[in-house]
Structure formats: C-alpha cells, structure tokens
Design an enzyme around this catalytic site. Structure first.
Site, mmCIF file in Angstrom:
data_model
loop_
_atom_site.group_PDB
_atom_site.id
_atom_site.type_symbol
_atom_site.label_atom_id
_atom_site.label_comp_id
_atom_site.label_asym_id
_atom_site.label_seq_id
_atom_site.Cartn_x
_atom_site.Cartn_y
_atom_site.Cartn_z
ATOM 1 N N CYS A 66 58.699 31.480 59.702
ATOM 2 C CA CYS A 66 59.706 30.430 59.839
ATOM 3 C C CYS A 66 60.416 30.692 61.162
ATOM 4 O O CYS A 66 59.911 31.429 62.002
ATOM 5 C CB CYS A 66 60.677 30.421 58.653
ATOM 6 S SG CYS A 66 61.725 31.876 58.541
ATOM 7 N N ALA A 67 61.570 30.116 61.352
ATOM 8 C CA ALA A 67 62.279 30.275 62.621
ATOM 9 C C ALA A 67 62.758 31.704 62.844
ATOM 10 O O ALA A 67 62.583 32.271 63.915
ATOM 11 C CB ALA A 67 63.454 29.308 62.698
#
Length: 191
Positions: A66-67
């Site tokens: 994810c980020a």
C-alpha cells in the site's frame, strides 16, 4: 495480533520477479503509480478475492503493498486469518519510490492522482478551516465542525484506522469501474 512479516525494499526488488504483488490501495492511488507487475485488489475487496489469492500463494510468495504499510498489514492479517501467508513491503510504495525504484502507471493514467493520505489531509484541513471561518463569521456553533474533525484525527491516530479515508475511498475517482471489480483475480490465476 502479530505484525506481518515485512520485506525490505532491496529484498523485494531482487525477488520481484518471483512474487505475486497485490496492491491494496484504491484504484485511484494504484493508477498514480504502483510496483511493476502489481495487481490492484483494494483492501475492501480482499475477502472476495481470497480463492484466487490462495491459489497464487500456493504457487509462491505473496507481497502485499500500500502507500505506507498500514493497509497492507491489515490485508496480511485478513489473509493470515484465512490461512494465506503473505508479507508487506517495508514503507510501502512511498519508500519504494523514495529509493529511486520504478513505479508503473496504467496507460492514460494521470500522474496528478492524490494518495489517500493526501486526500484525507486536504479534506480534514478544509473542514477545519471552514468550521473556523463559519464559527467566527456566522455562528460559534460551527466551531464544533473543527472540534469533531480534530477529535476524529486523534481517534484515527490512536486506533490506526481512518473513517475519513473509508468515506473518501467511496468517491468515484477512488473506485474501480464496475467492470474492473472482476478483473484483478483473473491475473492471479495465471501467475
């Protein structure tokens, strides 16, 4: 709960060709740049894709990204609860890009797509500012808007969850088109 296994950037880069990489960010964030070969299965779709993720895991290691790592840890916990071993990428795509590694973008995707964190900061800041302005210019009761947002941010930090991100993820630019929802699991079968 245990913390999922994390792969460092260097190890992930050298093993990228042998990993099934699942990006659990929103489609809008994914379009803004993702690890080469990553498949987009948003966090709220992980359970639906479990049969295909299980098949991919039977053929090799699964890396969830994810980020920054928070959503991928949640996804790994969900997968582990259903008997699927997986690992996260230390620091997420932000750390991957910060070390000069390539991010892929779908053809025609805009580089101007904002990360979910940036969308949350913008929305929270705007609501606080509007609450303050209306509170001073219109009626003091509008100051409650700012207080509620501030309380929500504190709660978000303490629980490592974000209700505002969950709401923003439902906006059209953060949602896949209906035809895309069935697409992510198919490439998993081919890996």
């Amino acid at each position: 709960m245990t913390t999922p296994t994390a792969l460092g950037i260097d190890e992930a880069r050298t093993r990228l060709h042998e990993l099934t990489v699942i990006d659990v960010r929103t489609p809008g964030e994914y379009a803004g740049g993702h690890l080469p070969g990553a498949l987009n299965i948003p966090l709220d779709q992980i359970r639906r894709a479990l049969p295909d993720i299980r098949q991919a895991a039977a053929r090799g290691d699964v890396l969830v990204v994810c980020a920054s790592g928070a959503r991928s840890e949640n996804a790994c916990r969900t997968l582990a609860a259903h008997g699927v071993a997986s690992a996260t990428l230390s620091g997420g795509t932000a750390a991957w890009a910060a070390e000069g590694n390539e991010l892929q973008r779908p053809e025609g995707a805009s580089r101007a797509t904002w990360s979910m964190e940036r969308q949350v900061r913008f929305t929270a800041g705007t609501l606080v500012l509007v609450g303050l302005l209306l509170g001073f210019l219109v009626h003091p009761a509008f100051l409650l808007v700012s207080a509620v947002i501030a309380g929500g941010l504190v709660f978000s930090a303490l629980t490592d969850t974000c209700g505002m991100a969950a709401m923003l993820a439902r906006l059209p630019h953060n949602r896949p088109r209906s035809a895309d929802l069935g697409a992510p699991p198919a490439p998993l079968r081919d890996r």
